[in-house]
Design a protein around this motif. Structure first.
Motif, PDB file in Angstrom:
ATOM      1  N   LEU A 138      -0.091 -14.870 -19.662  1.00 26.77           N
ATOM      2  CA  LEU A 138       0.714 -13.687 -19.966  1.00 26.77           C
ATOM      3  C   LEU A 138       0.679 -12.808 -18.723  1.00 26.77           C
ATOM      4  CD1 LEU A 138       2.109 -11.543 -21.828  1.00 26.77           C
ATOM      5  CD2 LEU A 138      -0.206 -10.747 -22.376  1.00 26.77           C
ATOM      6  N   GLN A 139       1.844 -12.483 -18.179  1.00 26.23           N
ATOM      7  CA  GLN A 139       1.914 -11.682 -16.966  1.00 26.23           C
ATOM      8  C   GLN A 139       2.725 -10.417 -17.230  1.00 26.23           C
ATOM      9  OE1 GLN A 139       3.594 -14.428 -14.120  1.00 26.23           O
ATOM     10  NE2 GLN A 139       1.625 -15.422 -13.736  1.00 26.23           N
ATOM     11  N   ILE A 140       2.161  -9.286 -16.865  1.00 27.03           N
ATOM     12  CA  ILE A 140       2.813  -7.987 -17.084  1.00 27.03           C
ATOM     13  C   ILE A 140       2.899  -7.261 -15.748  1.00 27.03           C
ATOM     14  CG2 ILE A 140       2.641  -5.756 -18.223  1.00 27.03           C
ATOM     15  CD1 ILE A 140       1.057  -7.133 -20.435  1.00 27.03           C
ATOM     16  N   THR A 141       4.058  -6.765 -15.417  1.00 25.86           N
ATOM     17  CA  THR A 141       4.264  -5.974 -14.201  1.00 25.86           C
ATOM     18  C   THR A 141       4.928  -4.654 -14.557  1.00 25.86           C
ATOM     19  OG1 THR A 141       4.500  -7.939 -12.807  1.00 25.86           O
ATOM     20  CG2 THR A 141       5.398  -5.892 -11.952  1.00 25.86           C
ATOM     21  N   TYR A 142       4.392  -3.573 -14.007  1.00 24.73           N
ATOM     22  CA  TYR A 142       4.962  -2.242 -14.248  1.00 24.73           C
ATOM     23  C   TYR A 142       5.189  -1.573 -12.900  1.00 24.73           C
ATOM     24  CZ  TYR A 142       5.351   2.617 -15.791  1.00 24.73           C
ATOM     25  OH  TYR A 142       5.782   3.900 -16.006  1.00 24.73           O
ATOM     26  N   ASN A 143       6.438  -1.279 -12.583  1.00 25.88           N
ATOM     27  CA  ASN A 143       6.792  -0.567 -11.358  1.00 25.88           C
ATOM     28  C   ASN A 143       7.067   0.887 -11.686  1.00 25.88           C
ATOM     29  OD1 ASN A 143       6.946  -2.824  -9.375  1.00 25.88           O
ATOM     30  ND2 ASN A 143       8.506  -3.572 -10.805  1.00 25.88           N
ATOM     31  N   GLN A 153       2.887  -0.053  -8.155  1.00 26.64           N
ATOM     32  CA  GLN A 153       3.067  -1.235  -8.987  1.00 26.64           C
ATOM     33  C   GLN A 153       1.743  -1.609  -9.626  1.00 26.64           C
ATOM     34  OE1 GLN A 153       3.726  -5.367  -7.338  1.00 26.64           O
ATOM     35  NE2 GLN A 153       5.785  -5.018  -8.172  1.00 26.64           N
ATOM     36  N   ASN A 155      -0.006  -4.800 -11.949  1.00 26.39           N
ATOM     37  CA  ASN A 155       0.134  -6.170 -12.426  1.00 26.39           C
ATOM     38  C   ASN A 155      -1.106  -6.577 -13.222  1.00 26.39           C
ATOM     39  OD1 ASN A 155       2.589  -7.001 -10.746  1.00 26.39           O
ATOM     40  ND2 ASN A 155       1.173  -6.307  -9.183  1.00 26.39           N
ATOM     41  N   TYR A 156      -0.877  -7.208 -14.365  1.00 23.59           N
ATOM     42  CA  TYR A 156      -1.985  -7.742 -15.156  1.00 23.59           C
ATOM     43  C   TYR A 156      -1.654  -9.180 -15.556  1.00 23.59           C
ATOM     44  CZ  TYR A 156      -4.837  -8.895 -19.218  1.00 23.59           C
ATOM     45  OH  TYR A 156      -5.655  -9.537 -20.097  1.00 23.59           O
ATOM     46  N   THR A 157      -2.637 -10.057 -15.413  1.00 22.29           N
ATOM     47  CA  THR A 157      -2.469 -11.461 -15.796  1.00 22.29           C
ATOM     48  C   THR A 157      -3.618 -11.881 -16.693  1.00 22.29           C
ATOM     49  OG1 THR A 157      -1.355 -12.000 -13.726  1.00 22.29           O
ATOM     50  CG2 THR A 157      -2.258 -13.840 -14.987  1.00 22.29           C
ATOM     51  N   HIS A 209      -8.950 -12.832 -16.461  1.00 24.46           N
ATOM     52  CA  HIS A 209      -8.234 -11.551 -16.374  1.00 24.46           C
ATOM     53  C   HIS A 209      -8.096 -11.159 -14.902  1.00 24.46           C
ATOM     54  CE1 HIS A 209      -8.673 -10.868 -20.719  1.00 24.46           C
ATOM     55  NE2 HIS A 209      -9.939 -11.214 -20.578  1.00 24.46           N
ATOM     56  N   ILE A 211      -6.250  -7.915 -12.496  1.00 23.95           N
ATOM     57  CA  ILE A 211      -5.485  -6.675 -12.374  1.00 23.95           C
ATOM     58  C   ILE A 211      -5.286  -6.387 -10.887  1.00 23.95           C
ATOM     59  CG2 ILE A 211      -5.511  -4.166 -12.678  1.00 23.95           C
ATOM     60  CD1 ILE A 211      -7.007  -4.571 -15.287  1.00 23.95           C
TER      61      ILE A 211
END
Length: 397
Positions: A138-143, A153, A155-157, A209, A211
């Motif tokens: 599961l990969q989450i990116t927030y800019n 930016q 990023n969490y994986t 995990h 970050i």
């Protein structure tokens, strides 16, 4: 005839020896009775007085009893079996090769010598594309862009990588199986050819995990900013043009394999990995003992007892211990000064590993069953360097 494989029968003998079974209480194992009938009636004296002076009467010398007057083939083989605990391939060599090659006077199987393997061909390597690897995440990116001043930016994986062999970028050449006994053979070694995918486990580079974050922030001071927007030129030179930046990385630890302690139960040439005795021991992020030494385990002695060498036919388990995680923060501050209308100077300061955090290299804490408990899982190097800083002055025109 016994509907039993060699590995199954060999494990029966190995477990009997590990449990301290007296030879006189050992029941016949059909596999050995069927394939090694010439061992029936072999005496302690025959085993003890070998041509090369070696004593193969080891159950007797290890306190597990002398052979009865009319021993079964299983009992007689058990006497020699106790000479090489967890090195059963050496016992098999003596059972299988002719006396002129071993300098020992012991019977072969009813099939004659070289029925199991010829030591000249006991380790023939071949490449084959039977390996498997899987990665799910599961990969989450927030800019973020907050006005003209802040951008960054995050990023969490959350992921998991599985394979039979792999190599992390941080390790040296010729490494890559997870266990020290196999590293110099290039990785991907099959311990048991009847179970080629036995070492499937976490990839060497797996981090559950991760970050990553970065930001650049122009402080809201000086001309055209929230604070001091109408400042005169002199005041603006002091309060305006400041920037703060940062790069953050945090991951959970990388895995490592517990080495079996240099024993060869399954493969004549390649040792396997250790097997767990039960639940995996608890790990800690760089536990420091009373002497100031960092460890994977809070209780190294208990952790050592949580593993055992593999039985014949087993390959061990790979990458079951998770080491210390990684934390790193780099920061920077810069200030721009206008010089006339066309030139400017910029002063900057950067700090790398600003928190001076220590992240240990799990590869250097390779646990080995032959170690003293006081060094089991002891870290000897880090993945991070101590904090250092640099200053720079840049002039553009």
């Amino acid at each position: 005839a016994s509907h039993t494989t060699y590995f199954q029968a060999a494990t029966m003998l190995s477990k009997a020896a590990a449990n301290g079974t007296d030879v006189q209480n050992l029941q016949p194992i059909p596999y050995f009775e069927n394939l090694f009938p010439a061992w029936t009636g072999v005496t302690d004296s025959q085993l003890a007085n070998q041509p090369d002076g070696e004593n193969l009467d080891c159950a007797n010398s290890n306190g597990l009893g002398a052979l009865p007057a009319s021993p079964s083939a299983t009992q007689a083989i058990y006497q020699m079996w106790n000479c090489f605990p967890h090195n059963e391939t050496l016992t098999l060599k003596y059972l299988d090769l002719p006396s002129n090659l071993t300098d020992l006077n012991v019977p072969n199987s009813r099939l004659g010598p070289f029925a199991f393997y010829h030591d000249q061909f006991s380790s023939l390597y071949a490449w084959r594309n039977i390996g498997t690897s899987d990665y799910n995440a599961l990969q989450i990116t927030y800019n973020v862009h907050w006005g003209a001043n802040l951008q960054g930016q995050f990023n969490y994986t959350f992921g998991k990588s599985l394979d039979e062999a792999s190599a992390a970028e941080r390790i040296g050449p010729y490494e890559g199986t997870g266990g020290t006994g196999n590293d110099l053979n290039g990785g991907g070694i099959v311990i048991n050819s009847y179970d080629p995918l036995a070492l499937r486990g976490l990839s060497d580079f797996n981090a559950k995990h991760q970050i990553n974050a970065n930001l650049v922030y122009a402080l809201p001071f000086g001309r055209g900013q929230m604070f001091g927007g109408n400042a005169n030129r002199l005041l603006d030179e002091f309060i305006g043009g400041w920037h703060v930046s940062g790069i953050l990385r945090w991951t959970t630890g990388f895995p490592i394999t517990v080495d079996n302690g240099f024993t060869w139960a399954t493969n004549w040439n390649i040792e396997g990995d250790a097997e767990p005795n039960g639940p995996a021991p608890a790990t800690v992020n760089g536990y420091i003992n009373s002497l100031g030494n960092p460890y994977i385990f809070a209780d190294p002695t208990a952790a050592l007892n949580a593993y055992r060498p593999e039985w014949p036919g087993e390959s061990g388990v790979r990458n079951t211990v998770i080491g210390a995680g990684l934390f790193n923060l780099d920061t920077g501050v810069s200030k721009a000064f206008a010089i006339g209308e066309r030139a400017k100077a910029e002063f900057s300061w950067q700090a790398f590993n600003a928190t001076n955090s220590v992240s240990y290299n799990v590869r250097t804490a390779q646990p080995n069953l032959s170690e003293d408990p006081s060094t089991f899982g002891l870290y000897s190097s880090t993945l991070t360097t101590p904090r250092f800083m640099q200053f720079a002055l840049r002039f553009t025109f």
